[in-house]
Write a protein that holds these residues in place. Structure first.
Motif, PDB file in Angstrom:
ATOM      1  N   ALA A  18       0.839  -1.212   0.000  1.00 31.09           N
ATOM      2  CA  ALA A  18       0.000   0.000   0.000  1.00 31.09           C
ATOM      3  C   ALA A  18       0.866   1.252   0.000  1.00 31.09           C
ATOM      4  O   ALA A  18       1.893   1.309   0.675  1.00 31.09           O
ATOM      5  CB  ALA A  18      -0.916   0.014   1.224  1.00 31.09           C
ATOM      6  N   HIS A  19       0.417   2.238  -0.756  1.00 29.06           N
ATOM      7  CA  HIS A  19       1.077   3.552  -0.718  1.00 29.06           C
ATOM      8  C   HIS A  19       0.534   4.325   0.494  1.00 29.06           C
ATOM      9  O   HIS A  19      -0.567   4.057   0.964  1.00 29.06           O
ATOM     10  CB  HIS A  19       0.799   4.315  -2.030  1.00 29.06           C
ATOM     11  CG  HIS A  19       1.581   5.583  -2.126  1.00 29.06           C
ATOM     12  ND1 HIS A  19       1.073   6.794  -1.726  1.00 29.06           N
ATOM     13  CD2 HIS A  19       2.854   5.829  -2.550  1.00 29.06           C
ATOM     14  CE1 HIS A  19       1.994   7.731  -1.906  1.00 29.06           C
ATOM     15  NE2 HIS A  19       3.090   7.172  -2.410  1.00 29.06           N
ATOM     16  N   TYR A  20       1.331   5.287   0.968  1.00 34.74           N
ATOM     17  CA  TYR A  20       0.932   6.082   2.139  1.00 34.74           C
ATOM     18  C   TYR A  20      -0.365   6.863   1.933  1.00 34.74           C
ATOM     19  O   TYR A  20      -0.956   7.348   2.889  1.00 34.74           O
ATOM     20  CB  TYR A  20       2.030   7.095   2.482  1.00 34.74           C
ATOM     21  CG  TYR A  20       3.304   6.490   3.004  1.00 34.74           C
ATOM     22  CD1 TYR A  20       3.311   5.707   4.162  1.00 34.74           C
ATOM     23  CD2 TYR A  20       4.524   6.716   2.355  1.00 34.74           C
ATOM     24  CE1 TYR A  20       4.481   5.166   4.646  1.00 34.74           C
ATOM     25  CE2 TYR A  20       5.703   6.176   2.847  1.00 34.74           C
ATOM     26  CZ  TYR A  20       5.677   5.410   3.986  1.00 34.74           C
ATOM     27  OH  TYR A  20       6.835   4.871   4.469  1.00 34.74           O
ATOM     28  N   ASP A  35       6.646   4.603  -0.018  1.00 34.19           N
ATOM     29  CA  ASP A  35       6.549   5.579  -1.103  1.00 34.19           C
ATOM     30  C   ASP A  35       6.773   4.828  -2.410  1.00 34.19           C
ATOM     31  O   ASP A  35       7.001   3.605  -2.413  1.00 34.19           O
ATOM     32  CB  ASP A  35       7.522   6.755  -0.890  1.00 34.19           C
ATOM     33  CG  ASP A  35       8.984   6.366  -1.011  1.00 34.19           C
ATOM     34  OD1 ASP A  35       9.298   5.159  -1.081  1.00 34.19           O
ATOM     35  OD2 ASP A  35       9.834   7.280  -1.045  1.00 34.19           O
ATOM     36  N   SER A  36       6.743   5.549  -3.527  1.00 37.05           N
ATOM     37  CA  SER A  36       6.834   4.873  -4.828  1.00 37.05           C
ATOM     38  C   SER A  36       8.139   4.088  -4.972  1.00 37.05           C
ATOM     39  O   SER A  36       8.151   2.995  -5.545  1.00 37.05           O
ATOM     40  CB  SER A  36       6.779   5.879  -5.968  1.00 37.05           C
ATOM     41  OG  SER A  36       5.757   6.764  -5.793  1.00 37.05           O
ATOM     42  N   LEU A  37       9.224   4.654  -4.450  1.00 39.46           N
ATOM     43  CA  LEU A  37      10.525   3.982  -4.577  1.00 39.46           C
ATOM     44  C   LEU A  37      10.531   2.679  -3.770  1.00 39.46           C
ATOM     45  O   LEU A  37      10.927   1.623  -4.268  1.00 39.46           O
ATOM     46  CB  LEU A  37      11.643   4.925  -4.100  1.00 39.46           C
ATOM     47  CG  LEU A  37      13.054   4.347  -4.123  1.00 39.46           C
ATOM     48  CD1 LEU A  37      13.444   3.928  -5.535  1.00 39.46           C
ATOM     49  CD2 LEU A  37      14.075   5.363  -3.587  1.00 39.46           C
ATOM     50  N   THR A 123      12.049   8.656  -8.823  1.00 38.87           N
ATOM     51  CA  THR A 123      10.890   8.948  -7.974  1.00 38.87           C
ATOM     52  C   THR A 123      11.230  10.236  -7.232  1.00 38.87           C
ATOM     53  O   THR A 123      12.371  10.712  -7.317  1.00 38.87           O
ATOM     54  CB  THR A 123      10.620   7.829  -6.939  1.00 38.87           C
ATOM     55  OG1 THR A 123      11.636   7.911  -5.934  1.00 38.87           O
ATOM     56  CG2 THR A 123      10.624   6.444  -7.560  1.00 38.87           C
ATOM     57  N   SER A 124      10.268  10.740  -6.462  1.00 37.89           N
ATOM     58  CA  SER A 124      10.589  11.969  -5.731  1.00 37.89           C
ATOM     59  C   SER A 124      11.655  11.689  -4.664  1.00 37.89           C
ATOM     60  O   SER A 124      12.319  12.596  -4.199  1.00 37.89           O
ATOM     61  CB  SER A 124       9.331  12.576  -5.108  1.00 37.89           C
ATOM     62  OG  SER A 124       8.631  11.590  -4.404  1.00 37.89           O
ATOM     63  N   GLY A 125      11.799  10.396  -4.294  1.00 34.50           N
ATOM     64  CA  GLY A 125      12.780  10.025  -3.273  1.00 34.50           C
ATOM     65  C   GLY A 125      14.221   9.994  -3.773  1.00 34.50           C
ATOM     66  O   GLY A 125      15.156  10.062  -2.966  1.00 34.50           O
ATOM     67  N   VAL A 192       6.580  19.861   2.671  1.00 31.18           N
ATOM     68  CA  VAL A 192       6.013  20.024   1.324  1.00 31.18           C
ATOM     69  C   VAL A 192       6.522  18.943   0.361  1.00 31.18           C
ATOM     70  O   VAL A 192       7.730  18.690   0.276  1.00 31.18           O
ATOM     71  CB  VAL A 192       6.381  21.438   0.781  1.00 31.18           C
ATOM     72  CG1 VAL A 192       5.976  21.599  -0.677  1.00 31.18           C
ATOM     73  CG2 VAL A 192       5.726  22.526   1.621  1.00 31.18           C
ATOM     74  N   HIS A 193       5.593  18.334  -0.366  1.00 30.57           N
ATOM     75  CA  HIS A 193       5.989  17.375  -1.408  1.00 30.57           C
ATOM     76  C   HIS A 193       6.465  18.169  -2.637  1.00 30.57           C
ATOM     77  O   HIS A 193       5.865  19.202  -2.968  1.00 30.57           O
ATOM     78  CB  HIS A 193       4.792  16.481  -1.769  1.00 30.57           C
ATOM     79  CG  HIS A 193       5.176  15.249  -2.523  1.00 30.57           C
ATOM     80  ND1 HIS A 193       5.443  15.277  -3.879  1.00 30.57           N
ATOM     81  CD2 HIS A 193       5.382  13.973  -2.122  1.00 30.57           C
ATOM     82  CE1 HIS A 193       5.776  14.044  -4.267  1.00 30.57           C
ATOM     83  NE2 HIS A 193       5.750  13.238  -3.223  1.00 30.57           N
ATOM     84  N   PRO A 194       7.513  17.713  -3.336  1.00 30.30           N
ATOM     85  CA  PRO A 194       8.025  18.516  -4.460  1.00 30.30           C
ATOM     86  C   PRO A 194       7.103  18.600  -5.669  1.00 30.30           C
ATOM     87  O   PRO A 194       7.412  19.328  -6.615  1.00 30.30           O
ATOM     88  CB  PRO A 194       9.344  17.813  -4.816  1.00 30.30           C
ATOM     89  CG  PRO A 194       9.208  16.434  -4.287  1.00 30.30           C
ATOM     90  CD  PRO A 194       8.327  16.525  -3.082  1.00 30.30           C
ATOM     91  N   SER A 209       9.963  13.598  -0.637  1.00 30.64           N
ATOM     92  CA  SER A 209       8.994  12.543  -0.968  1.00 30.64           C
ATOM     93  C   SER A 209       8.217  12.187   0.302  1.00 30.64           C
ATOM     94  O   SER A 209       8.601  12.614   1.410  1.00 30.64           O
ATOM     95  CB  SER A 209       9.737  11.298  -1.461  1.00 30.64           C
ATOM     96  OG  SER A 209      10.434  10.711  -0.370  1.00 30.64           O
ATOM     97  N   THR A 210       7.183  11.390   0.169  1.00 28.55           N
ATOM     98  CA  THR A 210       6.401  11.013   1.351  1.00 28.55           C
ATOM     99  C   THR A 210       7.308  10.372   2.407  1.00 28.55           C
ATOM    100  O   THR A 210       7.225  10.703   3.584  1.00 28.55           O
ATOM    101  CB  THR A 210       5.257  10.053   0.962  1.00 28.55           C
ATOM    102  OG1 THR A 210       5.779   9.012   0.142  1.00 28.55           O
ATOM    103  CG2 THR A 210       4.164  10.778   0.213  1.00 28.55           C
ATOM    104  N   ALA A 211       8.213   9.484   1.968  1.00 29.59           N
ATOM    105  CA  ALA A 211       9.099   8.812   2.927  1.00 29.59           C
ATOM    106  C   ALA A 211      10.074   9.814   3.559  1.00 29.59           C
ATOM    107  O   ALA A 211      10.360   9.739   4.760  1.00 29.59           O
ATOM    108  CB  ALA A 211       9.869   7.692   2.238  1.00 29.59           C
TER     109      ALA A 211
HETATM  110  P1  13P Z   1       5.994   9.431  -3.395  1.00 35.84           P
HETATM  111  O1  13P Z   1       6.937   8.761  -4.303  1.00 35.84           O
HETATM  112  O2  13P Z   1       6.608  10.584  -2.664  1.00 35.84           O
HETATM  113  O3  13P Z   1       5.357   8.452  -2.485  1.00 35.84           O
HETATM  114  O4  13P Z   1       4.855  10.133  -4.275  1.00 35.84           O
HETATM  115  C1  13P Z   1       3.957   9.398  -5.048  1.00 35.84           C
HETATM  116  C2  13P Z   1       2.869  10.213  -5.532  1.00 35.84           C
HETATM  117  O5  13P Z   1       2.013   9.790  -6.245  1.00 35.84           O
HETATM  118  C3  13P Z   1       2.864  11.577  -5.129  1.00 35.84           C
HETATM  119  O6  13P Z   1       1.733  12.176  -5.542  1.00 35.84           O
END
Ligand code: 13P
Ligand code: SF4
Length: 305
Positions: A18-20, A35-37, A123-125, A192-194, A209-211
């Motif tokens: 599950a994603h956050y 997170d996605s990574l 990923t954002s991470g 803040v998420h990027p 990133s979320t993580a």
């Molecule tokens: P993360 O990789 O930070 O979990 O972000 C995924 C996403 O969908 C952000 O909107």
């Protein structure tokens, strides 16, 4: 419902990820939340026969590309992503052709067909680390998120050519309402998420990133935080730091105090149960596209070790 899911999961040797941003009750029954990574990494190493990806379509697709022999299920095939949808593969191909000699970096929030046109997925991470590992003079196309790309251009002093895509959730946070919230809670730090717009990145105490935001909140010494990303993340933040206060950030056009991704919230416990029971809906990826798309994903995994 939860018991039935756990029983089926055991019988079928399935892994529930599950994603956050998933609903709390889905995060509660997941074997792994990330997170996605982290979700991509976990998919690459699991020995489960079935992966149930509770997130959005591109997350299931990434898992399927990494594990072509496994059955990858998603609770709702309609759980897409406005950011991935903002990058049509044919238009992206044309964009690449207009910029010869550029390395193509794509955010993981893309379709398999866009990944197949890409040199390195990020990923954002890990996006900043990966971009900074490339020579300064390397010409780069970055897609599809213009806010994440702009953030990296600023912090890494690059001039990547940006695809003009955005996420409908992160792009609609209200600077004005967040500044009002900060006024009412002057001691609160802003996370803040990027994928958010630049003015929000500029007022942030932490962009990540979320993580990375979770990690920051765990190590930091403030007592209150304004969380400028999808509000599903609040569950894990409150679990990790029960003594701290996490305030959701409001969106421009919303009456309520938080900002949710409609796609992420399409998944429900009942749909998780049904997808495990029926082994459907199942993610499939055209083998020719998968053969190309796996290269930039594996490159990302190697570069972000
Ligand atoms: P993360 O990789 O930070 O979990 O972000 C995924 C996403 O969908 C952000 O909107
Ligand atoms: Fe896509 Fe935005 Fe939802 Fe993330 S929050 S899955 S980027 S639409």
């Amino acid at each position: 419902m939860k018991e039935s899911i756990l029983r089926l999961k055991k019988e079928k040797n399935a892994l529930i990820m599950a994603h956050y941003y998933q609903r709390d009750e889905i995060q509660e029954i997941a074997d792994f939340i990330g997170d996605s990574l982290a979700l991509a990494r976990k998919a690459a190493e699991t020995d489960a026969d079935i992966i149930v990806m509770c997130g959005v379509h591109f997350m299931g697709e990434t898992a399927k590309i990494l594990c072509p022999d496994k059955k990858v299920l998603v609770p709702d095939m309609g759980a897409g992503c406005s950011l991935a949808d903002s990058c049509d593969p044919e238009e992206f191909r044309h964009f690449i052709e207009q910029h010869p000699g550029h390395t193509v970096i794509s955010y993981v929030n893309t379709s398999a067909a866009v990944k197949a046109l890409t040199d390195i997925v990020v990923t954002s991470g890990n996006a900043r680390k990966i971009v900074e590992s490339l020579p300064k003079e390397e010409k780069i196309i970055f897609g599809p998120d213009r806010n994440l790309g702009g953030y990296i251009n600023t912090v890494s002093d690059r001039e990547m050519v940006l695809w003009p895509g955005a996420c409908h959730v992160h792009d609609r946070f209200s600077l004005e309402k967040i500044l009002e919230l900060k006024k009412a809670h002057p001691g609160a730090k802003i996370l803040v998420h990027p994928e958010c717009r630049k003015p929000l990145q500029l007022i942030a105490d932490k962009v990540g990133s979320t993580a990375a935001l979770l990690d920051f909140a765990g190590k930091d010494d403030a007592k209150e935080y304004i969380v400028v990303t999808e509000s599903g993340i609040l569950r894990e933040m409150r679990l990790k730091c029960p003594e701290k206060v996490f305030l959701p950030a409001p969106a421009e056009d919303s009456e309520c105090q938080c900002n949710e991704c409609d796609y992420m919230k399409l998944n429900t416990l009942e749909k998780v149960y049904r997808c495990l029971r029926d082994e459907s809906p199942e993610i499939t990826v055209d083998p020719e596209i998968a053969r190309e798309a796996i290269k930039p994903i594996e490159r990302m995994l190697e570069m972000s070790l």
